[in-house]
Design an enzyme around this catalytic site. Structure first.
Site, mmCIF file in Angstrom:
data_model
loop_
_atom_site.group_PDB
_atom_site.id
_atom_site.type_symbol
_atom_site.label_atom_id
_atom_site.label_comp_id
_atom_site.label_asym_id
_atom_site.label_seq_id
_atom_site.Cartn_x
_atom_site.Cartn_y
_atom_site.Cartn_z
ATOM 1 N N HIS A 1 -1.319 7.280 7.485
ATOM 2 C CA HIS A 1 -0.529 8.343 6.887
ATOM 3 C C HIS A 1 -1.170 9.820 6.791
ATOM 4 C CE1 HIS A 1 3.092 6.013 6.213
ATOM 5 N NE2 HIS A 1 2.467 4.972 5.772
ATOM 6 N N CYS B 1 6.897 -0.004 6.505
ATOM 7 C CA CYS B 1 6.406 1.023 5.867
ATOM 8 C C CYS B 1 7.591 1.577 4.812
ATOM 9 C CB CYS B 1 6.124 1.990 6.791
ATOM 10 S SG CYS B 1 5.719 3.742 6.163
ATOM 11 N N LEU B 2 7.211 1.917 3.853
ATOM 12 C CA LEU B 2 8.074 2.467 2.854
ATOM 13 C C LEU B 2 8.774 3.698 3.032
ATOM 14 C CD1 LEU B 2 5.864 1.916 -0.497
ATOM 15 C CD2 LEU B 2 7.951 0.526 0.220
ATOM 16 N N GLN C 1 3.161 9.968 1.453
ATOM 17 C CA GLN C 1 4.532 9.146 1.267
ATOM 18 C C GLN C 1 5.278 9.588 -0.073
ATOM 19 O OE1 GLN C 1 2.794 5.178 2.018
ATOM 20 N NE2 GLN C 1 4.806 4.851 2.783
ATOM 21 N N HIS D 1 -3.314 1.105 8.428
ATOM 22 C CA HIS D 1 -1.651 1.899 8.099
ATOM 23 C C HIS D 1 -2.024 3.036 7.233
ATOM 24 C CE1 HIS D 1 2.636 0.860 7.552
ATOM 25 N NE2 HIS D 1 2.355 1.854 6.502
ATOM 26 N N GLU D 2 -2.451 2.616 5.953
ATOM 27 C CA GLU D 2 -2.636 3.863 4.941
ATOM 28 C C GLU D 2 -3.454 4.828 5.444
ATOM 29 O OE1 GLU D 2 -0.257 3.145 2.840
ATOM 30 O OE2 GLU D 2 0.082 1.063 3.205
ATOM 31 N N GLY E 1 0.653 -1.299 -0.094
ATOM 32 C CA GLY E 1 0.009 0.016 0.109
ATOM 33 C C GLY E 1 0.785 1.111 0.096
#
Ligand code: NI
Length: 184
Positions: free
Chosen positions: A148, A102-103, A52, A144-145, A47
């Protein structure tokens, strides 16, 4: 389409509350979605959220890879979902623990408590309305997304920081018994 640079923990864009998308037909929004998708695939993420890639707008996307589904029969693999202006509503108080990466926090993994069941809604890129219930990993990745979009990274949700580890130590930590999860 373009592969975008990914902001890492510490950059202020990841701490900000992202803005509501008001015009879905804005070509910049459609380009953002295409570029986020390409960036997520390139980084092998499950995701990604617009902050991000340094865009403070309420856009997320995610998928449920088969290898990440839980034993919950409702937690099925799922292709890409793009959600604009998402709203989450937990169903009940129950939480489960799951490993997340996480990226924007490269090289680390953490075990994070998340609501086990929730309802979510939002808009698809074509303007149609999405309303779903989610459990298991599907519920985890949505939380999670969407975090952000409110300036929250997964370590802030952790309750046991002994479970924040470097990916390179993963096998030693888990005895090699659990496959390494991809980033979200
Ligand atoms: Ni993330």
């Amino acid at each position: 389409m373009a592969i975008l640079k990914i902001a890492r923990m510490g950059h202020p864009v990841l701490r900000r509350r992202a803005e509501v998308v008001t015009d879905l037909h804005d070509p910049e929004v459609q380009r953002l979605i295409d570029d986020m998708h390409e960036t997520m695939i390139d980084a092998n993420g499950a995701g990604i959220a617009a902050p991000q890639v340094y865009v403070s707008r309420r856009v997320v996307m995610f998928r449920v890879p088969a290898e990440r589904t839980t034993e919950d029969p409702q937690d099925q693999p799922m292709g890409l979902t793009v959600l604009i202006n998402p709203v989450l509503e937990p169903i009940g108080e129950e939480k489960h623990l799951g490993w997340e990466g996480c990226l924007s926090v490269p090289g680390l993994r953490g075990e994070v408590p998340r609501y086990s069941r929730l309802r979510y809604s939002g808009l698809a890129p074509d303007g149609s309305r999405i309303e779903r219930e989610a459990t298991g990993f599907h519920a985890t990745v949505v939380q999670h997304e969407c975090d952000h979009l409110d300036g929250i990274l997964y370590p802030q949700r952790m309750t046991d920081l002994t479970k924040l580890i470097f990916t390179s130590e993963w096998d030693a930590f888990t005895g090699g018994s659990i496959p390494e999860p991809p980033d979200d």
